[in-house]
Design a protein around this motif. Structure first.
Motif, short mmCIF file in Angstrom:
data_model
loop_
_atom_site.label_atom_id
_atom_site.label_comp_id
_atom_site.label_asym_id
_atom_site.label_seq_id
_atom_site.Cartn_x
_atom_site.Cartn_y
_atom_site.Cartn_z
N GLY A 131 0.77 -1.49 0.10
CA GLY A 131 -0.01 -0.17 -0.13
C GLY A 131 0.97 0.86 -0.21
O GLY A 131 0.51 2.12 -0.47
N LEU A 132 1.77 1.51 0.52
CA LEU A 132 2.43 2.29 1.00
C LEU A 132 4.06 2.47 0.08
O LEU A 132 4.53 3.39 -0.07
CB LEU A 132 3.48 2.22 2.21
N GLY A 133 4.16 0.90 -0.64
CA GLY A 133 5.18 0.95 -1.41
C GLY A 133 6.97 1.19 -1.08
O GLY A 133 7.91 1.93 -1.59
N THR A 134 6.80 0.27 -0.11
CA THR A 134 8.29 1.16 1.25
C THR A 134 8.44 -0.27 1.27
O THR A 134 7.29 -1.37 2.14
CB THR A 134 8.19 2.14 1.53
N ALA A 135 9.83 -0.82 2.30
CA ALA A 135 10.03 -1.13 3.34
C ALA A 135 9.46 -0.84 4.39
O ALA A 135 9.80 0.65 4.81
CB ALA A 135 11.52 -1.90 3.26
N ILE A 136 9.30 -2.37 5.68
CA ILE A 136 9.12 -1.30 6.61
C ILE A 136 9.96 -2.62 7.69
O ILE A 136 10.02 -3.80 7.30
CB ILE A 136 7.22 -1.26 6.99
N SER A 137 9.93 -1.55 9.36
CA SER A 137 10.73 -2.40 10.20
C SER A 137 9.24 -3.54 10.78
O SER A 137 8.41 -3.32 10.73
CB SER A 137 11.45 -1.77 11.32
N ASP A 138 11.04 -4.49 11.00
CA ASP A 138 9.27 -5.92 11.82
C ASP A 138 9.20 -5.09 12.91
O ASP A 138 7.37 -5.52 13.46
CB ASP A 138 10.68 -6.47 12.60
N LEU A 139 9.21 -3.70 13.81
CA LEU A 139 8.21 -3.29 15.04
C LEU A 139 6.82 -2.71 14.56
O LEU A 139 6.24 -2.21 15.42
CB LEU A 139 9.97 -1.94 15.74
N GLU A 140 7.04 -2.47 13.10
CA GLU A 140 5.84 -1.28 12.21
C GLU A 140 5.15 -2.61 11.74
O GLU A 140 4.24 -1.89 10.79
CB GLU A 140 6.60 -0.37 11.20
#
Length: 907
Positions: free
Chosen positions: A179-188
């Motif tokens: 949806g955002l088109g980006t990597a995110i961290s495990d914490l997110e």
């Protein structure tokens, strides 16, 4: 000095005093020569608005900051906001969508300019709201994680870490948010339980000798399978290891490999391996010798099916969404006879905490920090005590995460944020530098360079907060003029790994010292029923609404009084209202003092006193201050708040001011004024607005309360003899009041009081041992006992003396034996008293009332006991329901016991 109004109006004084403090620069650390004291706030998102968690976190920080300032320290509370890459870009894109615009309609530079424009117009909401809470932050030096100085620090850290081999580029699986088109961290990533399916598939052996069964919750990923794994000890499959299967639909041949990841007890014991789309499978693939560059990736950035390297995915599946692809793949498998069966199953499914999209493990090139290397000094810092974690119970969690820390993916596919200082050449070389000119110098003339389009993870920049906010790297002082390490950091436990641990790693690496000496982790503010607050549940609480209703001081005091180390706080608006009543009580007490000529104190030391009641209140004030000092030193916010609360409410307002009403002389005015000043100073960190208002109303002052001096208490001011005297008086009056109330003596009634004598070991009264000292106490306090205890006459049976408390006259009736009649007894200390109640109340009716009330309380007590004795209730009911039942049972048991004691007194 101004006359206090009859009513306490928080709204009127709060805005006035905050503007005054900020306007005069009283939050600035400008005390040359004083000991520096520093705290930094967890920078709230620039998109944010004040929520109840912010209210707790910042209240605790402000208490410590104001306390340090009052202690004479050069207190600095660094304030700033975080650029919040994902959140801010989402806000701006959402506004653009309302105008039928998209980010991609503009150049990157044009879009970033729009974000800066939004920040200028709307990015200050959270800081205005922090002011309403009373936060005494250094606004003159407000920081932003993308301001010029901070950005220089971010660039330097990235380049230095890369030069040292601690930042590198790698192809790995990431949590990809389509949806955002980006990597995110495990914490997110938040995991939710979702009702799903478990598909059992038959993969045919390539030699035509049979099938091997596998099971999966994501059948569409079989398009990118690269192996089937079996446990090397599983006898069923030992002969198949090394053979190949032919994948349905694509016809690709993949090997059967041995790996302990396959659990013989789970399903068929064989598992499909898709290293490009599953974190566990990625590790299995690497153990099997598959390089990341060779792993198949069957989805694009929007989670739509794309062709893999061998080109065997059917054309009609290309370009469709992953969930539609799942339906299509399952239908084909079933039609071709490869679907064995389907089970219903609850599946732990990862979602992006901001977008709400299902997260896709996705194989891509990203920038990583070698977190394991940076974590080692951070682990040692806590082990050695260089940084203490409070409560200590969080240390285990800290060590567990740090010991098992994974490479930190720090690149994000956004336009808003710190752009990664790396430039790519056509030949694949990468040049990392603080500027494009430096990168070009590395590459040489004529080499065309293109900067990496990605930006850094927001937490990468905020990890530099304790030192980058102080002027690093421009400032060469390794202690940043005594501001590094910070004295304490306060944060919610939920950002221990997001932020706190990362500050430890970066601070130790670049500053060669810990970023803070103490890390205090507070709990969450939960709904009244103990549930976690969320907008979807509709149980969030607006702190600004509470401030509007009860005042900032009341909300702040609630937060402090409820903050018990290691525990979450249950939101209770009634308690906030109660602390507003506490503020009103202090206001009215100050009005009483003002009306009776009691003003501010002229001395820091307690004035000389002869009257026992004045000696007593000085001693009690000293003990309360000592309790607050000790509690704040141990970061026991609840203990500190409750110590000053009980002193002000009970000892000062309820007792001292009542006891002195008939004897307000110059000594009493001096003592009362001194005590009230101490109250205002000690209460100021918790309730800054009302205390500053009262401070100026009670006397002309040379300075504001916010910069006054914290009391330096001396235990020698405690007079044990005076304390014993007044404690007896309070015990007598309060016990007598309770007894009268229990048996329904009318408030205006003044029944006769008899002193029966000393308690014996057996508990009866012995008139012969009655001490003369008690007679003298009644004599000294006759006016007070007459007024507050509603006693006109007291008769001492051992001497036969009848003492008229109104006139002071004494009459000896030695030899007479008074007919006491019916009444009620009570004990204070070693002495037994009797209140004669004949003709005052209907004793028979009162006994009947008490008996009925006892029966009712016992019935409820026993019913609750039966419920708590039912194992089914205790095990199945909600924890808060069980807790309430236990509390109600304790209340009813205590009520029954109290009423039974009252009935026993009546005889």
């Amino acid at each position: 000095m101004t006359e206090l109004s009859k009513t306490f109006d928080p709204a009127e004084i709060e805005s006035r005093w905050y503007a005054h403090w900020e306007g005069k620069g009283l939050f600035r650390p400008e005390r040359p020569g004083a000991e520096p004291w520093t705290i930094v706030n967890p920078p709230p998102n620039v998109t944010g608005s004040l929520h109840i968690g912010h209210a707790l976190d910042n209240t605790l920080q402000d208490i410590l900051t104001r306390h340090a300032r009052l202690k004479g320290k050069d207190a600095l509370w660094v304030v700033g906001t975080d650029h919040a890459g994902i959140a801010t870009q989402m806000v701006v894109e959402r506004q653009m969508a309302e105008r039928q615009e998209k980010r991609t309609d503009f150049t990157r530079e044009e879009f970033v300019a729009k974000v800066w424009e939004w920040k200028a117009q709307s990015g200050g909401a959270i800081t205005r709201q922090l002011r309403r809470l009373g936060c005494s932050m250094d606004w003159a030096n407000e920081r932003f994680t993308m301001d010029e100085g901070f950005s220089k620090a971010v660039l330097k850290v990235f380049v230095d870490l890369h030069r040292q081999g601690l930042i590198y580029r790698d192809k790995r699986l990431v949590n990809w948010d389509p949806g955002l088109g980006t990597a995110i961290s495990d914490l997110e990533v938040e995991t939710r339980e979702v009702n799903g399916k478990f598909w059992h598939l038959r993969y045919p052996l390539a030699d035509g000798s049979g099938f091997i069964s596998v099971a999966t919750t994501r059948p569409e990923t079989m398009l990118a399978d690269m192996a089937v794994a079996v446990n090397p000890e599983d006898e069923r499959y030992k002969a198949l290891i090394g053979k190949r299967v032919k994948l349905p639909i694509t016809g690709r041949l993949i090997p059967i490999i041995a790996d302990e990841h396959a659990d013989p007890e789970l399903g068929s014991g064989a598992v499909k391996i898709t290293p490009g789309h599953d974190f566990n499978d990625f590790e299995v693939g690497r153990r099997a010798g598959i390089e990341a560059r060779d792993m198949l990736n069957m989805l694009d950035a929007k989670a739509q099916v794309t062709q893999v390297a061998d080109g065997l995915i059917p054309a009609d599946l290309i370009g469709i969404d992953r969930f539609w692809a799942r339906k299509q793949v399952v239908e084909r498998l079933e039609a071709e006879g490869f679907l064995e069966r389907v089970e219903d199953r609850v599946i732990q499914t990862p979602y992006g905490d901001r977008s709400g999209e299902v997260i896709e493990p996705w194989l891509t090139d990203q920038w990583y920090v070698d977190a394991a290397t940076l974590a080692k000094p951070a682990i040692e810092a806590v082990t050695s005590g260089k940084t203490r974690i409070v409560p200590k119970t969080w240390e285990k969690t800290y060590f567990n995460w740090m010991d098992n820390i994974q490479p930190w993916c720090v690149s994000r596919q956004l336009w808003w944020g710190h752009r990664i200082p790396a430039w790519f050449a056509d030949d694949g070389r990468i040049f990392v530098a603080e500027s494009e000119a430096d990168a070009q110098a590395q590459a040489g003339e004529g080499v065309a360079l293109v900067q990496d389009p990605d930006v850094l993870d927001t937490w990468f920049s905020s990890a530099l907060w304790p030192f980058a906010t102080m002027g690093w790297p421009e400032d060469a002082d390794p202690t940043l003029h005594g501001r590094y390490p910070n004295d304490v950091l306060i944060s919610g436990f939920d950002i221990l790994f997001f932020w706190d641990a990362r500050m430890m790693m970066q601070g130790l690496h670049f500053m060669k010292d810990v970023p803070f000496r103490t890390l205090y982790l507070h709990g969450l503010v939960r709904a009244a029923d103990g549930a976690k607050m969320s907008k979807s549940k509709g149980n969030t609480v607006d702190p600004l609404g509470l401030i509007d209703k009860y005042g900032a001081d009341a909300l702040r005091f609630f937060m402090a009084a409820m903050e018990s180390q290691g525990r979450d706080i249950k939101m209770d608006e009634k308690r906030v209202e109660g602390y507003r009543n506490f503020a009103t009580k202090l206001w009215n007490a100050s009005r009483f003092c003002q009306a009776n000529g009691i003003g501010g104190s002229a001395t820091l030391e307690p004035p000389a006193a002869n009257a026992a009641v004045n000696k007593w209140i000085v001693g009690e004030c000293v003990k309360a201050i000592q309790s607050v000092d000790l509690a704040l030193a141990e970061l026991r916010f609840d203990a500190a708040a409750n110590a000053i609360y009980h002193f002000v409410w009970s000892q000062f307002c309820d007792w001292y001011l009542e006891l002195i009403k008939s004897q307000i002389d110059d000594e009493t005015r001096a003592v009362a004024g001194w005590v009230l000043d101490q109250v205002l100073v000690v209460l100021h960190p918790f309730m800054p607005f009302i205390t500053e208002e009262l401070w100026h109303a009670l006397a002309p002052r040379a300075h504001e309360l916010i910069v006054a001096q914290w009391p330096m208490v001396d235990a020698r001011a405690i007079d044990p003899a005076a304390a014993a005297e007044v404690d007896w008086l309070i015990d007598f009056l309060s016990t007598q009041r309770e007894v009268r109330a229990e048996v329904n003596v009318p408030p205006g009634a003044r029944p006769a009081l008899y002193v029966l004598g000393h308690q014996t070991v057996a508990g009866s009264a012995d008139p012969a041992t009655f001490p003369d000292a008690l007679i003298h106490r009644f004599d000294r306090y006759r006016a007070t006992i007459n007024r507050m205890g509603r006693v006109d006459v007291v008769t001492f049976l051992n001497t036969g003396m009848r003492f008229d408390l109104k006139s002071g006259e004494r009459e000896s009736r030695v030899g007479e034996t008074p007919l006491l009649g019916s009444g009620v007894q009570f004990v204070v200390g070693d002495d037994t008293y009797f209140i004669a109640l004949e003709g005052t109340i209907d004793l028979d009716a009162e006994r009947a009332r008490l008996a009925k009330s006892i029966a009712g309380a016992e019935k409820e007590r026993d019913a609750l006991a039966a419920r708590l004795g039912n194992a089914s209730f205790v095990e199945r009911a909600k924890p808060e329901a069980v807790e309430k039942a236990r509390a109600d049972h304790a209340d009813k048991a205590a009520e029954a016991e109290r009423l039974a004691a009252a009935l026993a007194r009546l005889g």
